[in-house]
Design a protein around this motif. Sequence first.
Motif, PDB file in Angstrom:
ATOM      1  N   ARG A  69     155.036  85.149  -2.927  1.00  0.00           N
ATOM      2  CA  ARG A  69     153.936  84.598  -2.359  1.00  0.00           C
ATOM      3  C   ARG A  69     152.512  85.379  -2.240  1.00  0.00           C
ATOM      4  O   ARG A  69     151.592  84.899  -2.069  1.00  0.00           O
ATOM      5  CB  ARG A  69     154.245  84.183  -0.953  1.00  0.00           C
ATOM      6  N   ILE A  70     152.881  86.772  -2.029  1.00  0.00           N
ATOM      7  CA  ILE A  70     151.688  87.709  -1.886  1.00  0.00           C
ATOM      8  C   ILE A  70     151.709  88.378  -3.168  1.00  0.00           C
ATOM      9  O   ILE A  70     152.466  89.070  -3.617  1.00  0.00           O
ATOM     10  CB  ILE A  70     151.984  88.475  -0.668  1.00  0.00           C
ATOM     11  N   ARG A  71     150.216  88.433  -3.604  1.00  0.00           N
ATOM     12  CA  ARG A  71     149.878  89.218  -4.744  1.00  0.00           C
ATOM     13  C   ARG A  71     150.411  90.626  -4.839  1.00  0.00           C
ATOM     14  O   ARG A  71     150.718  90.998  -6.067  1.00  0.00           O
ATOM     15  CB  ARG A  71     148.482  88.843  -5.009  1.00  0.00           C
ATOM     16  N   GLY A  72     150.075  91.265  -3.589  1.00  0.00           N
ATOM     17  CA  GLY A  72     150.277  92.618  -3.602  1.00  0.00           C
ATOM     18  C   GLY A  72     151.857  92.916  -3.843  1.00  0.00           C
ATOM     19  O   GLY A  72     152.002  93.813  -4.666  1.00  0.00           O
TER      20      GLY A  72
ATOM     21  N   ARG B 294     153.814  91.221  -6.034  1.00  0.00           N
ATOM     22  CA  ARG B 294     153.923  91.010  -7.072  1.00  0.00           C
ATOM     23  C   ARG B 294     153.501  92.348  -8.013  1.00  0.00           C
ATOM     24  O   ARG B 294     154.191  92.780  -8.683  1.00  0.00           O
ATOM     25  CB  ARG B 294     153.232  90.038  -7.655  1.00  0.00           C
ATOM     26  N   ARG B 295     152.480  92.892  -7.631  1.00  0.00           N
ATOM     27  CA  ARG B 295     151.996  93.863  -8.260  1.00  0.00           C
ATOM     28  C   ARG B 295     152.724  95.201  -7.876  1.00  0.00           C
ATOM     29  O   ARG B 295     153.219  96.136  -8.889  1.00  0.00           O
ATOM     30  CB  ARG B 295     150.699  94.241  -7.904  1.00  0.00           C
ATOM     31  N   ARG B 296     153.082  95.538  -6.804  1.00  0.00           N
ATOM     32  CA  ARG B 296     154.036  96.560  -6.329  1.00  0.00           C
ATOM     33  C   ARG B 296     155.442  96.610  -7.217  1.00  0.00           C
ATOM     34  O   ARG B 296     155.542  97.608  -7.636  1.00  0.00           O
ATOM     35  CB  ARG B 296     154.308  96.811  -5.006  1.00  0.00           C
TER      36      ARG B 296
END
Lengths: 534, 336
Positions: free
Chosen positions: B265-268, B270-272
């Motif tokens: 749900r949280i982009r961060g 996904r990126r991490r």
Amino acid sequence: MKRLVALFEAIDTTTSTKNKVTHLAEYFRAAPPADAIWTLYYFLGRKQKRLVKRKMIQEAVQELSGLPDWLFEESYSAVGDLAETIALLTETIGPKALSDVPLHIWVQDRLPSLSKLPDEAQKDRLKQWWRELSTEEVFILTKLLTGGFRSGVSERLVIRGLVEAFQWDEAVLSEKLIGDWPITDEWFLTLGSAQREGLSLYPYPFFLASPTDDDPGLLGDISEFAVEWKWDGIRSQIVKREGQVAIWSRGEELISQSFPELIAMAGTLPDGTVLDGEILAYEGDTARAFANLQKRLQRKKVSDKMVKDNPVVFFGFDCLQWAGLDLRDQTLKQRRETLDKAVREFAHPTLRASHLIHCQTWADLFELRKESRSRQVEGLMLKRWNSVYQMGRKKGDWWKWKIDPMTLDAVMLYAQAGHGKRANLYTDYTFGLWKDQTLVPFAKAYSGLSNEEINKLDAWIRKHTLERFGPVRSVMPLKVFEIAFEGIALSPRHKAGIAVRFPRILRERLDKKPEDADSLASAMELLNAPTVQS
Amino acid sequence: MSTVQPRVPLISVTPRGLYCARGDFYIDPWEGVDVALITHAHSDHAREGSRLYHITQPSLSIIKRRLGADGVYNTHIYGEPFTLGDVLVSFHPAGHILGSAQIRLECEGEVWVVSGDYKRDYDPTCMPFEVVPCDVFITESTFGLPVFVWKSIAEEAEAIYRWWQKNKDLGRNSILACYALGKSQRVLHALQEFTNQPVLLHGATQALVDLYREQGVPLIATEAAADYGKGTKGQLILAPPAAITSVWARKFGPFESGFASGWMRIRGNRRRKAYDQGFVISDHADWPALIQTVRETGAKKIYVTHGYTDELSRFLNEQGHSAEPLETLFAREEDA
């Protein structure tokens, strides 16, 4: 607007450069020019000033969702991005009636109209808009409203996207996109045509040197190269056209106002002149620290006293245009002759030609290079005498042969409290380099800062914490530091795939934004660089 | 004259887990005990080493596979009460995964419910969550912040299908990281609506898919990824998160990776985690569901465990409930 959201998502969810360019090309082909020009504007990292207060947006979403302040803050700290937090929370208002208002209407009419309203009316207007917007649209619009939009692709890729979309000439395009330009559909449509009209003070795209990743002896005979010291100054172009002067930094920012004495000097040059060189803090015959230059850059207006106390000199090393003639296709040898002649004829204390170093052999140069540090330079520049002036970082003709330590500009990601005297103070930092759109941790460093700097940084870290993992905090990736180290090697044990030896902080790069930090690829380039004890 | 004695809480937190003295049993203990009641088969709830396990009937085959076939398992069907010491115990569907349960305890007219992990969203691979009225409700709070709001499984399954087909057109495989138990089967069920192309499975996922099939849960056709070698193209492959970065995944290159988790749900996040694509699918209750459930149980006292305990309790208190965090050893679930 939906088209921009789709582009943003597409770019966000691929790690391949080629795919990113394709997505950009598809977007530019499909979007109406009135929208495309704005996308181009934002994707090139241009920013408008913040239109409304962040606090107002936050209050609006809290009113809508009925959340108390503390819960908003907890949510923000879990998400780590204000615009994203706001976007996610707008979902609590239930089903929405989605509409699709074009991007240019949003940025030209709707968003600016908001800033004219009183606070309460601003909130009402926002709440009304949110009911028509998807979560992703709220995210992007909030970024635009707060001036915090970041595309995640480099300027170069955006230009490649346009080239792929319309088969425009990359060189023409790059030149046209420098400086200010009208944000109109008409202008977008003329981007492909050769000449930029009425815009006479723009610099040429800078030619950038590549780091030598091998013994320079392998580059060829030393006599083929112009050899100069690599000064720690501000790379810039001085442009004199139609009686006016502009000074541009390598980041294509106009820095004229910081250097009135250089403006005065350049006023004596003939119309149609572009000099490429380095602005240095310099007194008598001695280069001074970069910090003296920074003092000039940080001021909006530079006083006479400031000019007197922090004198500068422009060390020209190239002449790109002379008396209206574009010299970039000439050889460096020819351009240098023009430059030397100009410096002689227009004798001025703030204009000098860079020193050329004459060495018979690479071995001699290698010895001389060891003096770099005592001479306050970063190493040597090697430029092929027969090279033309190219655009961007093209390998082959211009090399920078830096002395150790090797350095990279990296973004602070994590901080950890120290021990003993440094307990309860965040003194151990982890730094990251870009890999596609993510920052990958590559080095930990805890020395190099003064106590005063550590104290300031500690306060900053506490205010910009994203998450806590025991003693470690992740911080907003906003601060760029120059990290020096003695060696670099491949290391499968580390997340970045490389390990560096004795990393330490050289200084904070206040002049750089996170997106200007180095990438893992540039670290990889250092892998084969010669290690020279200086 | 009767004196009102403050009641001793029916459940207390001990170093070995939640303990009920009146019945002398533990719920989801984190080490071996004499009698253990298990809410569901995920490894942070069902652990080895206890003498006797009380579990739900539909979770038997899964728990046997995870804890060994020679353990002693007393199985119960949902809603049927049994007695342990002074306590009347019953299992009730939690809607989390196949066989998952809330545990209801009744003693001297007071009812406690331990939710285990639960969700309220549509999931035909298991029995839907049942609201069990109680005096004291112990709720999980893995996603106890208002930013966690789920989309429908159909919407996310369609996104997975589209992603798969896009990668297929580009000659790539799609490897989807999702928890082998529960999440995978939910995705495999939801994909039936969009295609009948078979999905490839990692060995660890395969074993659990077979157990779901044995209990009659309809799933899309699957094949063993192990039967496919280098040069495989255009397939959707389901694997546990750890497998994606392992050597195992290499032979399926070029591939794009996805992760099905509430954390996406949280982009961060996904990126991490460096996945190409995130799908927001969770088997836990989202924020609205947590609030709704607490309200519907009618509980006078709420204990919050397992996640954003401080945040959810504080919010519930501000809403007029009486809530407090229950400190347990459950860690934040990274794969949820």
